[in-house]
Structure formats: structure tokens, C-alpha cells
Design a protein around this motif. Sequence first.
Motif, short mmCIF file in Angstrom:
data_model
loop_
_atom_site.label_atom_id
_atom_site.label_comp_id
_atom_site.label_asym_id
_atom_site.label_seq_id
_atom_site.Cartn_x
_atom_site.Cartn_y
_atom_site.Cartn_z
N LEU A 99 43.95 40.66 14.45
CA LEU A 99 45.07 41.30 13.87
C LEU A 99 46.20 40.62 13.35
O LEU A 99 46.91 39.70 14.25
CB LEU A 99 45.71 42.61 15.09
N LEU A 100 46.60 40.51 12.25
CA LEU A 100 47.72 39.59 11.63
C LEU A 100 48.98 40.32 11.18
O LEU A 100 48.75 41.62 10.51
CB LEU A 100 46.93 38.93 10.48
N PHE A 101 49.92 40.01 11.86
CA PHE A 101 51.16 40.46 11.08
C PHE A 101 52.33 39.60 11.35
O PHE A 101 52.25 38.59 11.94
CB PHE A 101 51.73 41.74 11.90
N ALA A 102 53.67 39.68 10.82
CA ALA A 102 54.65 38.70 10.94
C ALA A 102 55.68 39.41 11.69
O ALA A 102 55.94 40.61 11.65
CB ALA A 102 55.22 38.58 9.61
N GLY A 117 41.80 45.05 22.45
CA GLY A 117 41.34 43.67 22.76
C GLY A 117 41.10 42.86 21.40
O GLY A 117 40.41 41.77 21.57
N ALA A 118 41.87 43.22 20.60
CA ALA A 118 42.09 42.34 19.45
C ALA A 118 42.63 40.90 19.64
O ALA A 118 43.26 40.87 20.69
CB ALA A 118 42.74 42.98 18.18
N SER A 119 42.54 39.77 18.85
CA SER A 119 43.27 38.60 18.89
C SER A 119 44.59 39.06 17.85
O SER A 119 44.47 39.14 16.90
CB SER A 119 42.34 37.62 18.50
N VAL A 120 45.68 39.19 18.67
CA VAL A 120 46.79 39.24 17.93
C VAL A 120 47.62 38.11 17.50
O VAL A 120 48.04 37.22 18.24
CB VAL A 120 47.88 40.09 18.98
N VAL A 121 47.52 37.97 16.10
CA VAL A 121 47.98 36.60 15.37
C VAL A 121 49.44 37.26 14.97
O VAL A 121 49.67 38.02 13.91
CB VAL A 121 47.16 36.20 14.51
N ARG A 122 50.55 36.60 15.32
CA ARG A 122 51.70 36.86 15.06
C ARG A 122 52.46 35.59 14.42
O ARG A 122 52.49 34.80 15.14
CB ARG A 122 52.68 37.40 16.30
N LEU A 123 53.01 35.88 13.04
CA LEU A 123 53.66 34.69 12.43
C LEU A 123 55.20 34.78 12.50
O LEU A 123 55.57 35.93 12.01
CB LEU A 123 53.19 34.53 11.23
N LEU A 131 59.45 38.72 4.76
CA LEU A 131 58.13 38.54 5.02
C LEU A 131 57.81 37.10 4.67
O LEU A 131 57.84 36.74 3.68
CB LEU A 131 57.46 39.56 4.31
N PRO A 132 57.13 36.18 5.71
CA PRO A 132 56.63 35.02 5.43
C PRO A 132 55.16 35.01 4.68
O PRO A 132 54.19 34.53 5.06
CB PRO A 132 56.54 34.10 6.65
N VAL A 133 55.35 35.40 3.18
CA VAL A 133 54.35 35.69 2.42
C VAL A 133 53.01 34.24 2.46
O VAL A 133 52.04 34.57 2.89
CB VAL A 133 54.55 35.89 1.23
N SER A 134 53.84 33.04 2.28
CA SER A 134 52.76 31.76 2.30
C SER A 134 52.19 31.64 3.40
O SER A 134 51.01 31.28 3.64
CB SER A 134 53.68 30.54 1.78
N ASP A 135 52.88 31.81 4.47
CA ASP A 135 52.44 31.62 6.05
C ASP A 135 51.15 32.73 6.32
O ASP A 135 49.96 32.25 6.78
CB ASP A 135 53.40 31.73 7.05
N LEU A 136 51.60 34.03 5.79
CA LEU A 136 50.34 35.07 5.91
C LEU A 136 49.12 34.65 5.07
O LEU A 136 47.79 34.69 5.64
CB LEU A 136 50.93 36.48 5.52
N ALA A 138 48.12 31.81 4.18
CA ALA A 138 47.61 30.57 4.75
C ALA A 138 46.80 30.97 5.96
O ALA A 138 45.81 29.95 6.34
CB ALA A 138 48.40 29.67 5.01
N ARG A 139 47.18 32.03 6.73
CA ARG A 139 46.60 32.03 7.91
C ARG A 139 45.34 33.33 8.02
O ARG A 139 44.73 33.44 8.94
CB ARG A 139 47.68 32.75 8.90
N ILE A 140 45.03 33.81 6.73
CA ILE A 140 43.94 34.72 6.68
C ILE A 140 42.68 34.01 6.74
O ILE A 140 42.50 32.87 6.23
CB ILE A 140 44.05 35.28 5.24
N SER A 141 41.90 34.44 7.90
CA SER A 141 40.74 33.83 8.03
C SER A 141 39.33 34.96 7.80
O SER A 141 39.65 36.21 7.94
CB SER A 141 40.45 32.98 9.32
N PRO A 142 38.28 34.24 8.02
CA PRO A 142 37.01 35.49 8.06
C PRO A 142 37.15 36.18 9.05
O PRO A 142 36.71 37.25 8.97
CB PRO A 142 35.66 34.42 7.94
N ARG A 143 37.84 35.85 10.38
CA ARG A 143 38.04 36.67 11.63
C ARG A 143 39.15 37.71 11.42
O ARG A 143 39.44 38.68 12.23
CB ARG A 143 38.23 35.62 12.76
N THR A 144 40.06 37.34 10.32
CA THR A 144 41.08 38.60 9.90
C THR A 144 40.43 39.90 9.73
O THR A 144 39.85 39.97 8.69
CB THR A 144 42.00 38.16 8.96
N ARG A 145 40.78 41.03 10.59
CA ARG A 145 40.17 42.34 10.27
C ARG A 145 41.31 43.26 9.91
O ARG A 145 41.05 44.43 9.23
CB ARG A 145 39.31 42.73 11.21
#
Length: 353
Positions: A99-102, A117-123, A131-136, A138-145
Motif C-alpha cells: 500500500l503506497l501513499f505519501a 497485513g499489507a506492507s505499508v510504504v510511506r513516502l 505531494l512528492p510525485v516523482s518519489d511516488l 519512482a517507488r511504484i513496483s509490481p508489488r504495489t497494489r
Amino acid sequence: MLKPRDLIAALSPYHSPIVSREGLSLDLNESMAGCSPRVLARLRSLSVADVSLYPEREVGERLIANFLGVAPEQVLLTNGMDEALSLVFASYLNPGDELLFADPTFVMYPMLGKALGASVVRLPSGEDLALPVSDLLARISPRTRVIAIANPNNPTGLAAPHADLLRIAEAAPDAAVLIDEAYFEFCGETLIPDLARYPNLFVARTFSKAYGLAGLRLGVLTGSAEQIGYLRRFSLPFNVNGAVLACIEEALADQAFVSAHVAQVKRGRERLGQLFAELGLCFWPSQTNFVLVRIGAKAKAFVEAMQRRGILVRDSSSNPGCEGCVRITVGTPTQMDGVLLAIREAVTEVVGS
Ligand SMILES: Cc1ncc(COP(=O)(O)O)c(C=O)c1O
């Protein structure tokens, strides 16, 4: 001995953000203008059937779809937007998925992600809290759901450029990109017209803010008909109560109430900004019904000084990037006269003039 699932046992106890209901509550971003009198009249005229029969949300979904300019199959009504967030997260996040958010943002995102039980990715955002758009990206991966973005954001009040949000939706076709538009009416920017081009995009709205119906609990989730269809399978069939369903038509019809309230809030947030500028305090130009201001090391004392004057405001220090910051909901024009005076006094009292 009975034990809950490990994930549930590991959660911290939930503390209601409601500190007290005594005084003027400018700590929860509720509507200080109340709600439309037409909604109240409809509530007063509820029939026995409205109360005693199971509620049917489909009629309300058609009304709201028509209002938003989407197909009814693209709309799912929920028990406040919190339930919409919960449904999206639970539908796309397997344990370990990202789960990705800033940060800083709405506190429910990490809470719901952890419970699943998600892996919480906080930027972290930069100093400007944008909103840190470039960082977001760059952090998107195949695991980002799931990628969750409140736009405008809570607690900053800032809105991100439309094009940046679309870049994120485009860059993560295998993730649910949820745009939380809880404060849409105070800003006017929406991604609903983009749903047709991005099948992974969801837009959520609420009647808790500009419509003043937080107590009745009505949220709206929109997305592609296919994805909303999946969520409908999982959502509880009677999640939205009959009283609020009966009020939707009146609430939508009374746009004069919503516009007048929004105009008042815009004026009120300007007045807050002017005062903060005059007091030499850093604040964030808001597109919502609240303003975030940096008080500094004395933030807690400031909140207490405001409380002594009968006004509850929210210490946002625990939100990453918001150390020393306080969030203040905009009140009605008459309330704001007293609020501005109280802020001036409280700042002088705790920070010095
Ligand atoms: C960004 C954001 N999203 C969602 C919500 C939840 O709204 P609701 O009352 O519809 O559950 C809030 C409430 O404060 C919010 O600030």
C-alpha cells in the motif's frame, strides 16, 4: 483461549479523535453550517417503511450516478467514505502487498493497511508538504497494489496538479489508484471524468463535509463498472442506512445550500490565512474546510489555550512532517469572529507577541 488473528492483536487500540463535545468543535473538519433544511425536513417525514424495512441503496446509486455523470454500475454507496477506503484496500491488498501513499495524509490509510497485513510504504513529503510525485512514481513496483491519495489532502489542505495524479494512475496499471476527494466541493478539482480512461482509477466522495451529513454516514465510491462490480460482491448488502438513503434526493437538490456553505468556508479560510500571515506563522494555503498552521514547539500549549477559550482544534504533530502543526476547521462567519480573536490571544499567550 480465544485469540484474534495475529494482525488484529498487533494493532494499537483505536482512540477516537473526539476529545470532547463541549465548546466549538473545530478539530474534526465537520460542517459548522449544519446541513440543508430540506434534508432535515425529509428526516422528520421518514415513514414507517423507511425505518422498518431493509434499505435499498440502488435508487440512491442511480441518483448519485446521474449527479456525477457516470453509469449507475460505476457507483457503490458506502457507510461513510471510511467504508469505501476499507473496501478498496481489502479487495486489492493480499498480506504482504504494498500500500503506497505519501505522508502526511489521512490517518485511516496506514490503519487499514496494517489491519490487512499489507506492507505499508510511506513516502515523506518535502518541507512544503506537497505531494512528492516523482518519489511516488519512482517507488511504484509490481508489488504495489493500492496507491491512496487524498486530494485535496488532509491535514495539509493542499491539492496536487491534475496531470500529476493522472501520471500516477498511468504508471501503475496493476494497482488500484484511489483518489480520496472528501473535500472536493471546497476545491472543485475532480478525476471523475478520467475514470473512463483509467480502469484502475477510483474516486471516493463523502456527504460528511460540504453536505454536513457526517452523522448519517454516506460515502460514494466510483470507478470502472468492472471493478465496482467486484467490490459490490464483497460489500455488505445493507451497509447504508434507510434514513440517509431517503435524504439523498433532497441533499443533491439543495445545491444552493452547498454553494453558500462553500463560499463561506472559502472566505473563512482566507481570514485565517490573513491572520496567520500577520502573526508571522507558516501556514498552508488550503483547498478544504480547514487550515494547517505551524505553531512550533508550543503547539500543545496553543491547543490547550484554545480549549480554555471554548474552541477545540487539532494538534497534528503526530502526523509525519507536521511536528508543531495545528489543524483548524473553518467555522461560520460569526464563529470566525470569535475564533480569530481567540487565536490571536492564544498565540500571544503561549508563543509571545
Ligand atoms: C481525507 C479524508 N477522507 C475520508 C474521510 C472520511 O470521511 P467519512 O466521514 O465519509 O467516513 C475524511 C474525514 O475526515 C477525510 O479527511
